[in-house]
Design an enzyme around this catalytic site. Sequence first.
Site, mmCIF file in Angstrom:
data_model
loop_
_atom_site.group_PDB
_atom_site.id
_atom_site.type_symbol
_atom_site.label_atom_id
_atom_site.label_comp_id
_atom_site.label_asym_id
_atom_site.label_seq_id
_atom_site.Cartn_x
_atom_site.Cartn_y
_atom_site.Cartn_z
ATOM 1 N N LYS A 21 60.995 -34.026 32.260
ATOM 2 C CA LYS A 21 60.907 -36.031 33.306
ATOM 3 C C LYS A 21 59.734 -36.664 33.181
ATOM 4 O O LYS A 21 59.689 -38.202 32.584
ATOM 5 C CB LYS A 21 60.536 -35.589 34.875
ATOM 6 C CG LYS A 21 60.394 -36.643 35.929
ATOM 7 C CD LYS A 21 60.567 -34.861 36.940
ATOM 8 C CE LYS A 21 59.138 -34.821 37.786
ATOM 9 N NZ LYS A 21 57.959 -35.539 37.537
ATOM 10 N N SER A 22 58.651 -36.038 32.791
ATOM 11 C CA SER A 22 57.228 -37.078 32.246
ATOM 12 C C SER A 22 57.259 -37.811 31.003
ATOM 13 O O SER A 22 57.265 -39.020 30.676
ATOM 14 C CB SER A 22 56.170 -36.073 31.661
ATOM 15 O OG SER A 22 55.903 -35.485 33.273
ATOM 16 N N ARG A 26 57.675 -42.647 30.324
ATOM 17 C CA ARG A 26 57.214 -43.123 29.377
ATOM 18 C C ARG A 26 58.036 -44.372 28.423
ATOM 19 O O ARG A 26 58.245 -45.396 28.415
ATOM 20 C CB ARG A 26 56.235 -42.335 29.194
ATOM 21 C CG ARG A 26 54.978 -41.759 29.691
ATOM 22 C CD ARG A 26 54.812 -40.428 29.381
ATOM 23 N NE ARG A 26 52.922 -39.917 30.465
ATOM 24 C CZ ARG A 26 53.424 -39.380 31.434
ATOM 25 N NH1 ARG A 26 54.403 -39.133 31.650
ATOM 26 N NH2 ARG A 26 52.018 -39.170 31.466
ATOM 27 N N GLY A 91 56.821 -40.020 42.162
ATOM 28 C CA GLY A 91 54.880 -40.204 42.552
ATOM 29 C C GLY A 91 54.589 -41.213 41.134
ATOM 30 O O GLY A 91 54.273 -41.568 40.798
ATOM 31 N N ARG A 119 51.743 -39.749 49.879
ATOM 32 C CA ARG A 119 51.213 -38.898 48.905
ATOM 33 C C ARG A 119 50.388 -40.539 48.587
ATOM 34 O O ARG A 119 50.454 -41.693 48.326
ATOM 35 C CB ARG A 119 52.164 -39.348 47.616
ATOM 36 C CG ARG A 119 53.107 -38.062 48.030
ATOM 37 C CD ARG A 119 54.017 -37.131 46.508
ATOM 38 N NE ARG A 119 53.187 -37.153 45.345
ATOM 39 C CZ ARG A 119 53.890 -36.635 44.759
ATOM 40 N NH1 ARG A 119 54.398 -37.107 44.397
ATOM 41 N NH2 ARG A 119 52.916 -36.268 43.804
ATOM 42 N N SER A 163 44.121 -35.982 36.548
ATOM 43 C CA SER A 163 45.767 -36.457 36.541
ATOM 44 C C SER A 163 46.057 -37.667 35.769
ATOM 45 O O SER A 163 45.930 -38.485 35.119
ATOM 46 C CB SER A 163 45.955 -37.639 37.708
ATOM 47 O OG SER A 163 47.319 -38.868 38.212
ATOM 48 N N ASP A 311 52.272 -28.374 37.589
ATOM 49 C CA ASP A 311 54.057 -28.162 38.424
ATOM 50 C C ASP A 311 54.452 -26.658 38.313
ATOM 51 O O ASP A 311 55.776 -27.018 39.004
ATOM 52 C CB ASP A 311 54.700 -28.921 37.188
ATOM 53 C CG ASP A 311 54.566 -31.030 37.756
ATOM 54 O OD1 ASP A 311 53.768 -30.756 38.428
ATOM 55 O OD2 ASP A 311 54.690 -31.730 37.262
ATOM 56 N N LYS A 337 51.610 -33.099 46.512
ATOM 57 C CA LYS A 337 52.514 -33.548 45.667
ATOM 58 C C LYS A 337 54.162 -33.520 46.583
ATOM 59 O O LYS A 337 53.575 -33.965 48.122
ATOM 60 C CB LYS A 337 53.085 -31.744 44.713
ATOM 61 C CG LYS A 337 51.710 -31.495 43.983
ATOM 62 C CD LYS A 337 51.773 -32.733 42.658
ATOM 63 C CE LYS A 337 50.969 -32.694 41.561
ATOM 64 N NZ LYS A 337 50.765 -33.646 41.089
ATOM 65 N N ARG A 341 52.327 -27.771 48.551
ATOM 66 C CA ARG A 341 53.217 -26.860 48.121
ATOM 67 C C ARG A 341 52.747 -25.309 47.983
ATOM 68 O O ARG A 341 53.222 -24.581 48.074
ATOM 69 C CB ARG A 341 53.295 -27.089 46.842
ATOM 70 C CG ARG A 341 54.444 -28.009 45.916
ATOM 71 C CD ARG A 341 54.170 -27.860 44.545
ATOM 72 N NE ARG A 341 55.993 -28.794 44.329
ATOM 73 C CZ ARG A 341 55.953 -30.146 42.968
ATOM 74 N NH1 ARG A 341 55.077 -29.927 42.086
ATOM 75 N NH2 ARG A 341 56.725 -30.926 43.447
#
Length: 423
Positions: A21-22, A26, A91, A119, A163, A311, A337, A341
Amino acid sequence: MREIVSPAKAVSGIVSLPGDKSISHRYGMLASIAEGDSTIANYSIGADCQSTLSCMEALGAGIERDAQGRVIVHGGALREPKAQLDAGNSGSTIRMLSGILAAQPFTSTIAGDESLARRPMARVIKPLTEMGASIEAREGTYPPLIIHGRSLRGIDYSLPVASAQVKSCVLLAGLFAQGDTIVREPVRTRDHTEIALREFGADITTEKRAITLRAGAKLHGRDLFVPGDLSSACFFLVAALLMQDADLVIQGVGVNPTRSALLDYLAGVGASIKVLGVQQHGGELIGDLRVRASRIHRGAIDGPLTAALIDEIPALAVLGAATGGLTVRDASELRVKETDRIATLESNFKRMGVEMETTAAGFHLAGGQKFHAAELDSCGDHRIAMAFAVAALAADGPCSIDGAESAGVSFPGFFDKLREITR
Ligand code: S3P
């Protein structure tokens, strides 16, 4: 949607997973602002990464899919979107894209779903404002964000919270700024943006925890491959580690050293996991993971390790409660998140009869707890849906999971794959 998950005795097979996903976010953003065409193989099919593509399309990027399912991006200058941009549940999309939008010669509005509307965005508004952008937000921090693009200047910014999204936001803004941009991290976070920027042709260097992006480089389209998502693999690793009988191979998973703290942590609590056939694609490391039944002892996650595993904590909590126990500290970020969580773990564990002590920034789970069959609820959070689907494998009867469709945010097809590997 409600899914029923039955207890299992064994986990086995060979599986591959959707793209990371990350990294997909990008590649999708950088390909859209680079000159020329990029081809991205194994781009995440998760809803979050599709949100990024729709935003980039609304901003003028040409996006197609070829017969092999690869995403082709025709990049170049962005144009003013006709409507509000929709980041959905993501996010990463809103925070990282804000960096790009802050530097455009137009105003844009970006929002998302109910969870995203809660958020905090002040963490990106602050550095972007220092760079010269003008951003309006509900109560100064919540989406929708109205971003008035300006010409930006590079800054030297020390991140107050660890972050990768905020780091990436500032670096992406820095691409368009006058002068160099430096981002200093309190602890090292995932470096996919730095690697991807270098691949697309940016001039970027990292020294200890300071990343310097030099102004003026042009980005060019690339052919890229997205590794399988290690954070998704984590649910299957934990499923295997909950079983007395397990031998599972997960193929082609990203094992970037700024993400693979998960593998070190699991090895540290006794997991038998081998990383096989490691190769490099576009600066990212990819390998196959083979996990076998193991005896897991007590775990503790705190300090920089918390940021590195943020995560994975929902899945690791399930593993800890069923095996040797787990204490998590320094994890206030878990509260902001997709859901809080700590609260959503606690409420689902409670339904299963599992005791969890919580604090503002962490929790403790005693080990060896029995998981009772229960009606569980994702609360609209993909990682809670998947963590408790895995917990259900170790329960004393079938469990239902409401809101199971939220797994599709990062892992469409998760429940089918889980059924494929369990018996
Ligand atoms: C991400 C960074 C982390 C992580 C998120 C993805 C990224 O968020 O929790 O799922 O791709 O950069 P933070 O930057 O808020 O820690």
